[in-house]
Design an enzyme around this catalytic site. Structure first.
Site, PDB file in Angstrom:
ATOM      1  N   ASN A   6     -17.709   4.480   4.091  1.00 26.21           N
ATOM      2  CA  ASN A   6     -19.069   4.932   4.360  1.00 26.21           C
ATOM      3  C   ASN A   6     -19.320   6.220   3.570  1.00 26.21           C
ATOM      4  OD1 ASN A   6     -21.507   5.730   5.363  1.00 26.21           O
ATOM      5  ND2 ASN A   6     -20.845   5.984   7.491  1.00 26.21           N
ATOM      6  N   LYS A   8     -22.007   7.708   3.238  1.00 22.94           N
ATOM      7  CA  LYS A   8     -23.123   8.462   3.844  1.00 22.94           C
ATOM      8  C   LYS A   8     -24.121   8.829   2.734  1.00 22.94           C
ATOM      9  CE  LYS A   8     -20.112   9.589   7.635  1.00 22.94           C
ATOM     10  NZ  LYS A   8     -19.713  10.471   8.720  1.00 22.94           N
ATOM     11  N   HIS A  85     -24.705   3.777  13.670  1.00 25.70           N
ATOM     12  CA  HIS A  85     -23.855   4.945  13.420  1.00 25.70           C
ATOM     13  C   HIS A  85     -24.377   6.119  14.254  1.00 25.70           C
ATOM     14  CE1 HIS A  85     -21.681   8.169  11.488  1.00 25.70           C
ATOM     15  NE2 HIS A  85     -20.873   7.253  10.988  1.00 25.70           N
ATOM     16  N   GLU A 157     -16.010   4.783  16.970  1.00 26.68           N
ATOM     17  CA  GLU A 157     -16.027   6.101  16.333  1.00 26.68           C
ATOM     18  C   GLU A 157     -16.400   7.164  17.367  1.00 26.68           C
ATOM     19  OE1 GLU A 157     -16.745   5.790  11.782  1.00 26.68           O
ATOM     20  OE2 GLU A 157     -18.685   5.933  12.758  1.00 26.68           O
ATOM     21  N   GLY A 163     -15.803  13.779  11.159  1.00 27.71           N
ATOM     22  CA  GLY A 163     -15.918  14.943  10.278  1.00 27.71           C
ATOM     23  C   GLY A 163     -15.340  16.234  10.841  1.00 27.71           C
ATOM     24  N   SER A 194     -12.323  11.008  11.173  1.00 29.09           N
ATOM     25  CA  SER A 194     -11.308  11.908  10.599  1.00 29.09           C
ATOM     26  C   SER A 194      -9.985  11.230  10.233  1.00 29.09           C
ATOM     27  CB  SER A 194     -11.033  13.086  11.539  1.00 29.09           C
ATOM     28  OG  SER A 194     -12.169  13.907  11.633  1.00 29.09           O
ATOM     29  N   GLY A 215     -15.222   8.036   6.395  1.00 29.30           N
ATOM     30  CA  GLY A 215     -16.325   8.826   5.870  1.00 29.30           C
ATOM     31  C   GLY A 215     -15.823   9.718   4.740  1.00 29.30           C
ATOM     32  N   GLY A 216     -15.387  10.922   5.089  1.00 29.07           N
ATOM     33  CA  GLY A 216     -14.934  11.900   4.093  1.00 29.07           C
ATOM     34  C   GLY A 216     -13.920  11.333   3.104  1.00 29.07           C
TER      35      GLY A 216
HETATM   36  P1  13P Z   1     -15.114  10.919   8.753  1.00 24.44           P
HETATM   37  O1  13P Z   1     -14.050   9.981   8.262  1.00 24.44           O
HETATM   38  O2  13P Z   1     -15.631  11.851   7.690  1.00 24.44           O
HETATM   39  O3  13P Z   1     -14.728  11.612  10.019  1.00 24.44           O
HETATM   40  O4  13P Z   1     -16.385  10.002   9.117  1.00 24.44           O
HETATM   41  C1  13P Z   1     -16.203   8.863   9.874  1.00 24.44           C
HETATM   42  C2  13P Z   1     -17.466   8.120   9.875  1.00 24.44           C
HETATM   43  O5  13P Z   1     -18.483   8.570  10.385  1.00 24.44           O
HETATM   44  C3  13P Z   1     -17.487   6.816   9.205  1.00 24.44           C
HETATM   45  O6  13P Z   1     -18.627   6.108   9.507  1.00 24.44           O
END
Ligand code: 13P
Length: 233
Positions: A6, A8, A85, A157, A163, A194, A215-216
């Site tokens: 993702n 974002k 989300h 999640e 994050g 995370s 995400g990250g």
């Molecule tokens: P992180 O991996 O940055 O914590 O984000 C997770 C997320 O929101 C994936 O949709």
């Protein structure tokens, strides 16, 4: 395992071009689903990922300025789409009812919804986490046929983990995924929040998850390669 990326609302067009070149180098047997911003869906040319969107309209195509209809995603060969989300629930006030409408639109186009659910820190402090995700699941799938329900990928999640670098214990993840699987026994369930190269050796010991929503980490292909290699062991 399924590993969904993702992005974002990160990366300029130029950055996305470089990112894609790096992503192309990734060698893995895991299924990678790349979810860039809607703008770049059409620019994905690499063959080691399947295509996912981050959002879809609740409605059929028509006079809905700024929206992207499921049939339009399908015409770009999108196979998956994230819905529900926590960032959209928070910043766009998306409701379970709207998420349900999005799921219906996606299923009509044979796009697999990736339904995100998860509790806030306050809800966990009050020990409401099981109740919260059960409500999210039930309301987002009300009146869907059993057959349609089976087509959904569910991503657990916890909001407090997204994050933040803070992750639940393996027991906490396992217990939440068990709850999800009690309601949806044959669905794939992903963990998101995370997940990174440092903690994956621990998280991967959770036996009931089918993959990850990143995400990250999704923005760093070299780290992602290491993560995927660690998953193999
Ligand atoms: P992180 O991996 O940055 O914590 O984000 C997770 C997320 O929101 C994936 O949709």
């Amino acid at each position: 395992m399924i590993v969904a990326l993702n992005n974002k609302s990160n990366l300029t067009k130029q950055e996305f071009i470089t990112y894609q070149q790096q992503l192309q180098q990734i060698n893995t047997t895991h299924k990678l689903i790349l979810c860039p911003t809607t703008l770049y869906l059409e620019d994905v040319t690499i063959s080691n990922v399947e295509l996912g969107a981050q959002n879809v309209s609740c409605t059929n195509p028509g006079a809905y300025t700024g929206e992207t209809a499921a049939i339009q995603l399908k015409s770009l060969e999108v196979s998956y789409c994230i819905v529900g989300h926590s960032e959209r629930r928070k910043y766009q006030q998306e409701t379970n009812e709207q998420i349900r409408e999005k799921i219906i639109q996606l299923l009509k186009e044979k796009i697999t919804p990736i339904l995100c659910i998860g509790e806030s820190q306050d809800e966990r402090k009050q020990q409401l986490e099981q109740q919260v995700i059960t409500k999210q699941l039930e309301e987002a799938t009300t009146n869907l046929s059993e057959e349609d329900k089976k087509k959904i990928i569910i991503a657990y999640e916890p909001i407090w983990s997204i994050g933040t670098g803070v992750i639940p214990t393996n027991e906490e993840i396992e217990s939440m995924v068990n709850t999800i699987k009690q309601h949806f026994p044959s669905n794939k369930v992903l963990y998101g929040g995370s997940a990174n190269v440092e903690n994956i050796d621990i998280i991967k010991q959770v036996s009931n998850i089918d993959g990850y929503l990143l995400g990250g980490l999704s923005l760093h292909p070299e780290q992602l390669q290491i993560f995927l290699e660690k998953l193999k062991n």
